[in-house]
Enzyme design. Sequence first.
Site, PDB file in Angstrom:
ATOM      1  N   ASP A 168       0.820  -1.211   0.000  1.00  0.00           N
ATOM      2  CA  ASP A 168       0.000   0.000   0.000  1.00  0.00           C
ATOM      3  C   ASP A 168       0.855   1.264   0.000  1.00  0.00           C
ATOM      4  O   ASP A 168       2.085   1.206   0.176  1.00  0.00           O
ATOM      5  CB  ASP A 168      -0.967  -0.001   1.195  1.00  0.00           C
ATOM      6  CG  ASP A 168      -0.288  -0.387   2.516  1.00  0.00           C
ATOM      7  OD1 ASP A 168       0.955  -0.414   2.569  1.00  0.00           O
ATOM      8  OD2 ASP A 168      -1.012  -0.655   3.479  1.00  0.00           O
ATOM      9  N   ASP A 172      -7.334  -2.458  14.510  1.00  0.00           N
ATOM     10  CA  ASP A 172      -8.724  -2.817  14.184  1.00  0.00           C
ATOM     11  C   ASP A 172      -8.791  -4.078  13.313  1.00  0.00           C
ATOM     12  O   ASP A 172      -9.814  -4.378  12.713  1.00  0.00           O
ATOM     13  CB  ASP A 172      -9.450  -1.641  13.519  1.00  0.00           C
ATOM     14  CG  ASP A 172      -8.783  -1.197  12.210  1.00  0.00           C
ATOM     15  OD1 ASP A 172      -7.824  -1.870  11.766  1.00  0.00           O
ATOM     16  OD2 ASP A 172      -9.225  -0.181  11.632  1.00  0.00           O
ATOM     17  N   HIS A 230      -7.021  -4.775  10.565  1.00  0.00           N
ATOM     18  CA  HIS A 230      -6.847  -4.633   9.116  1.00  0.00           C
ATOM     19  C   HIS A 230      -5.514  -5.190   8.632  1.00  0.00           C
ATOM     20  O   HIS A 230      -4.526  -5.207   9.356  1.00  0.00           O
ATOM     21  CB  HIS A 230      -7.040  -3.173   8.659  1.00  0.00           C
ATOM     22  CG  HIS A 230      -5.944  -2.221   9.023  1.00  0.00           C
ATOM     23  ND1 HIS A 230      -6.160  -1.063   9.731  1.00  0.00           N
ATOM     24  CD2 HIS A 230      -4.614  -2.224   8.753  1.00  0.00           C
ATOM     25  CE1 HIS A 230      -5.026  -0.421   9.881  1.00  0.00           C
ATOM     26  NE2 HIS A 230      -4.054  -1.109   9.289  1.00  0.00           N
ATOM     27  N   GLU A 275      -9.631  -1.747   5.701  1.00  0.00           N
ATOM     28  CA  GLU A 275     -10.255  -1.376   6.967  1.00  0.00           C
ATOM     29  C   GLU A 275     -11.525  -2.202   7.203  1.00  0.00           C
ATOM     30  O   GLU A 275     -12.043  -2.818   6.256  1.00  0.00           O
ATOM     31  CB  GLU A 275     -10.608   0.112   6.934  1.00  0.00           C
ATOM     32  CG  GLU A 275      -9.394   1.026   6.772  1.00  0.00           C
ATOM     33  CD  GLU A 275      -8.563   1.189   8.045  1.00  0.00           C
ATOM     34  OE1 GLU A 275      -8.524   0.254   8.874  1.00  0.00           O
ATOM     35  OE2 GLU A 275      -7.954   2.258   8.207  1.00  0.00           O
TER      36      GLU A 275
HETATM   37  C1  GLP Z   1      -0.680   0.515   8.549  1.00  0.00           C
HETATM   38  C2  GLP Z   1      -0.286  -0.339   7.347  1.00  0.00           C
HETATM   39  C3  GLP Z   1      -0.381  -1.810   7.638  1.00  0.00           C
HETATM   40  C4  GLP Z   1       0.310  -2.115   8.953  1.00  0.00           C
HETATM   41  C5  GLP Z   1      -0.378  -1.380  10.064  1.00  0.00           C
HETATM   42  C6  GLP Z   1       0.226  -1.644  11.434  1.00  0.00           C
HETATM   43  O1  GLP Z   1      -2.027   0.753   8.643  1.00  0.00           O
HETATM   44  N1  GLP Z   1      -1.073  -0.037   6.193  1.00  0.00           N
HETATM   45  O2  GLP Z   1       0.209  -2.531   6.560  1.00  0.00           O
HETATM   46  O3  GLP Z   1       0.292  -3.490   9.197  1.00  0.00           O
HETATM   47  O4  GLP Z   1      -0.253   0.018   9.799  1.00  0.00           O
HETATM   48  O5  GLP Z   1       1.319  -0.820  11.638  1.00  0.00           O
HETATM   49  P1  GLP Z   1       2.387  -0.950  12.788  1.00  0.00           P
HETATM   50  O6  GLP Z   1       3.276  -2.071  12.374  1.00  0.00           O
HETATM   51  O7  GLP Z   1       3.113   0.360  12.803  1.00  0.00           O
HETATM   52  O8  GLP Z   1       1.647  -1.251  14.020  1.00  0.00           O
END
Ligand code: GLP
Length: 265
Positions: A67, A136, A138, A143
């Site tokens: 993404d 959440d 995702h 989402e």
């Molecule tokens: C973002 C990314 C996800 C990632 C998530 C968790 O929303 N799009 O790919 O897994 O954050 O991030 P973190 O690893 O900083 O908790």
Amino acid sequence: MRVIIVKDYDEMSKEAARIIAKQIRSKPDSVIGFATGGTPVGTYKELVRMHKEEGLDFSKLTTFNLDEYYGLGPDHPQSYHYYMFENLFNHVNVDPKKVHIPDGLAKNVKEFCKKYEEEIKKAGGIDLQILGIGRDGHIAFNEPGSSLASRTRLVALAPETIKDNARFFEKEEDVPRYAISMGCGTIMEAKKILLLANGEGKADAVAAFIEGPITSQITASILQLHPDVTVILDEAAASKLKRKEYYKHVDKLYRKLEEEEESSN
Ligand code: GLP
């Protein structure tokens, strides 16, 4: 689903890097799907170490990122493009021509997303997709409420995600409200999936996607239908799993099998 529970972030990162390196060594021209966020930073550090000290070769890989924030260009320090080069690609011998990250400045987004999907197919599909998880539940930026069959597209970010990701920006208002994200359907086509989660803040999402029902409210739960998923958790992220001891028990048995297999080769 194989659930591996380790002591802490450091062990999670090393275990994840070991699995990724095994994939690269057994198929040097693998197609690897990369993720961003705080979770895989340690894994990428370990991969860089393996490249420098053990000669792990990235030169034949093709990569696709999950993404990108919509509206941020590759030079923006909070873009996922910048993150990937900063944390991994600048430090290994990956061929930049084989790196694919959604273009946060794409003019015709629909056309761009269609092409991104086509490029994944042209490369032969993703061999190993790395994933983190949002609080959440995702995966990528799918989402709650996203179709479990969704493809790469423009998505609106949930308020929790904007709040969670504000720590990387100066202020919450600077966090983009949209992103281009692979869909759940895109992710499910990867041949293997490796999901990482650490910290107490992820414990509810982890318990829900591993042990709860498959629902678009927790998009990671679709992974229950994938035949080859490995989840690596630290103790804190695993703390709300009902069958924690069971996962540890079977993991030990699987490791024994793997060791026997390796020594007979
Ligand atoms: C973002 C990314 C996800 C990632 C998530 C968790 O929303 N799009 O790919 O897994 O954050 O991030 P973190 O690893 O900083 O908790």
